[in-house]
Design a protein around this motif. Structure first.
Motif, PDB file in Angstrom:
ATOM      1  N   GLU A   1      88.840 135.830 -25.046  1.00 47.27           N
ATOM      2  CA  GLU A   1      90.194 135.421 -24.682  1.00 47.27           C
ATOM      3  C   GLU A   1      91.219 135.913 -25.699  1.00 47.27           C
ATOM      4  O   GLU A   1      92.394 136.002 -25.386  1.00 47.27           O
ATOM      5  N   GLN A   2      90.774 136.244 -26.901  1.00 47.05           N
ATOM      6  CA  GLN A   2      91.695 136.745 -27.910  1.00 47.05           C
ATOM      7  C   GLN A   2      91.222 138.090 -28.448  1.00 47.05           C
ATOM      8  O   GLN A   2      90.072 138.477 -28.287  1.00 47.05           O
TER       9      GLN A   2
ATOM     10  N   THR B   1      87.480 131.271 -27.375  1.00 45.34           N
ATOM     11  CA  THR B   1      86.726 131.232 -26.124  1.00 45.34           C
ATOM     12  C   THR B   1      86.254 132.616 -25.727  1.00 45.34           C
ATOM     13  O   THR B   1      87.030 133.573 -25.739  1.00 45.34           O
TER      14      THR B   1
ATOM     15  N   ARG C   1      82.347 130.141 -19.333  1.00 43.23           N
ATOM     16  CA  ARG C   1      82.960 130.259 -20.659  1.00 43.23           C
ATOM     17  C   ARG C   1      82.234 129.393 -21.679  1.00 43.23           C
ATOM     18  O   ARG C   1      81.534 128.437 -21.328  1.00 43.23           O
TER      19      ARG C   1
ATOM     20  N   VAL D   1      96.520 136.842 -27.743  1.00 39.33           N
ATOM     21  CA  VAL D   1      95.795 136.548 -26.510  1.00 39.33           C
ATOM     22  C   VAL D   1      95.618 137.821 -25.698  1.00 39.33           C
ATOM     23  O   VAL D   1      96.551 138.621 -25.577  1.00 39.33           O
ATOM     24  N   ASN D   2      94.417 138.025 -25.169  1.00 33.05           N
ATOM     25  CA  ASN D   2      94.179 139.108 -24.224  1.00 33.05           C
ATOM     26  C   ASN D   2      94.676 138.632 -22.861  1.00 33.05           C
ATOM     27  O   ASN D   2      94.073 137.736 -22.249  1.00 33.05           O
TER      28      ASN D   2
ATOM     29  N   TRP E   1      92.143 138.471 -19.648  1.00 31.71           N
ATOM     30  CA  TRP E   1      91.072 137.478 -19.664  1.00 31.71           C
ATOM     31  C   TRP E   1      91.617 136.070 -19.815  1.00 31.71           C
ATOM     32  O   TRP E   1      91.050 135.109 -19.277  1.00 31.71           O
ATOM     33  N   HIS E   2      92.748 135.910 -20.517  1.00 24.28           N
ATOM     34  CA  HIS E   2      93.363 134.590 -20.645  1.00 24.28           C
ATOM     35  C   HIS E   2      93.776 134.057 -19.270  1.00 24.28           C
ATOM     36  O   HIS E   2      93.584 132.867 -18.972  1.00 24.28           O
ATOM     37  N   LYS E   3      94.332 134.914 -18.445  1.00 27.11           N
ATOM     38  CA  LYS E   3      94.755 134.496 -17.100  1.00 27.11           C
ATOM     39  C   LYS E   3      93.566 134.003 -16.280  1.00 27.11           C
ATOM     40  O   LYS E   3      93.639 132.962 -15.614  1.00 27.11           O
TER      41      LYS E   3
ATOM     42  N   ASP F   1      92.179 130.674 -17.822  1.00 27.57           N
ATOM     43  CA  ASP F   1      93.061 129.548 -17.533  1.00 27.57           C
ATOM     44  C   ASP F   1      92.923 129.099 -16.077  1.00 27.57           C
ATOM     45  O   ASP F   1      92.996 127.898 -15.776  1.00 27.57           O
TER      46      ASP F   1
END
Length: 299
Positions: free
Chosen positions: A45-46, A56, A121, A170-171, A174-176, A179
């Motif tokens: 995620e980052q 994560t 995750r 944040v990437n 992948w963050h989207k 989430d």
């Protein structure tokens, strides 16, 4: 054999797990298995690892059309996707977290899994003594059962390399996705109360709206689309689920006990996730309601 003793024998899910072990022991090529209806990718995620700060990682599963994998408890058939981490010394990995389950079919048998592409995750915690500027490779063995017209157990080593930095961004991609999966997670709610009772092989689950926040089904037709998922296999995922709506919006749901149960003794509570795509709360919120009412027996 007594009914409760019969429930505690090895179930179909255990047999499928044994099948996976046997097939993999005979050296089926991992690369060919990975191409049987499924693509897997380990993502972050980052963009970097910050010493001592948890972050994560995601296990991204892309299914070919007509293929599916399984939830953390698959029902009476199937094997859950799992991840066995191989992390450097001093690192810690949390449990693999699955989003809300879906009803899927292994041939004509109803199971608990995912037809859609899905992101599992886990939280990874690095040690605080990492050196900024170095690169760290995280790896683990993913295992799964992917089914379509045929079923394919598989396993594959996956890895992810990230730099160590003082800060991380944040990437966005992948963050989207992560989430979106967090938003789909099952939750408890005080807006509903529940009770459960058993008689023979039948389990009756009763739900009542407890606050004004509860959204009740507007019709029996709407209530018929509610699906109950089992977290421990005490009831049969393949048997019909009868949902009855009363005049006040309460629900009475009849479930059938499974022929086999993997626990050592009958559970004290009925561990369920109730999926209502119209929502359990006003405004359509909370699609998956998690409950565990104590089971009333005997008498």
């Amino acid at each position: 054999m007594k009914n409760d003793e019969r429930k505690m024998t090895n179930g179909p899910s255990q047999l499928w797990m044994l099948l996976v072990v046997v097939l993999l022991a005979f050296g089926i090529p991992h690369s060919s298995l990975a191409q049987q209806g499924l693509k897997l990718q380990l993502v972050s995620e980052q963009t970097a690892i910050v010493p001592g700060q948890p972050f994560t990682v995601g296990l991204w599963l892309e299914h070919d059309r007509g293929s599916h994998t399984y939830w953390r408890f698959p029902g009476i058939v199937g094997v859950p996707t799992q991840m066995k981490w191989n992390l450097p010394r001093g690192w810690k990995a949390g449990e693999l977290i699955y989003p809300e389950p879906e009803r899927t079919l292994m041939f004509q048998i109803k199971a608990q899994g995912f037809d859609r592409d899905v992101m599992l995750r886990a939280e990874i915690t690095p040690p605080a003594n990492l050196k900024v500027g170095e690169a760290i490779t995280l790896s683990g063995l993913a295992s799964w059962m992917c089914c379509g017209k045929t079923c394919h157990p598989g396993s594959m080593e996956l890895s992810l390399t990230l730099p160590v930095a003082a800060t991380a961004e944040v990437n966005a991609k992948w963050h989207k996705l992560l989430d979106a999966e967090r938003a789909r997670a099952e939750q408890t709610s005080d807006a509903w109360t529940s009770s459960a009772s058993e008689k023979g092989d039948a389990i009756t689950l009763v739900l009542k709206p407890a606050t004004a926040e509860a959204r009740v089904s507007k019709s029996q037709r709407e209530a018929d689309h509610i699906i109950v998922f089992t977290e421990d296999g005490w009831f049969d995922s393949d048997k019909p689920q009868k949902v009855l709506r009363d005049a006040e919006g309460g629900l009475s749901i009849t479930l059938i006990k499974a022929d086999a149960y993997m626990g050592n003794k009958p559970p004290k509570t009925l561990r369920v996730i109730l999926r209502n795509d119209e929502g359990w709360l006003q405004g359509g919120g909370l699609r998956c309601l998690q409950m565990a009412p104590r089971i009333q027996r005997g008498g």
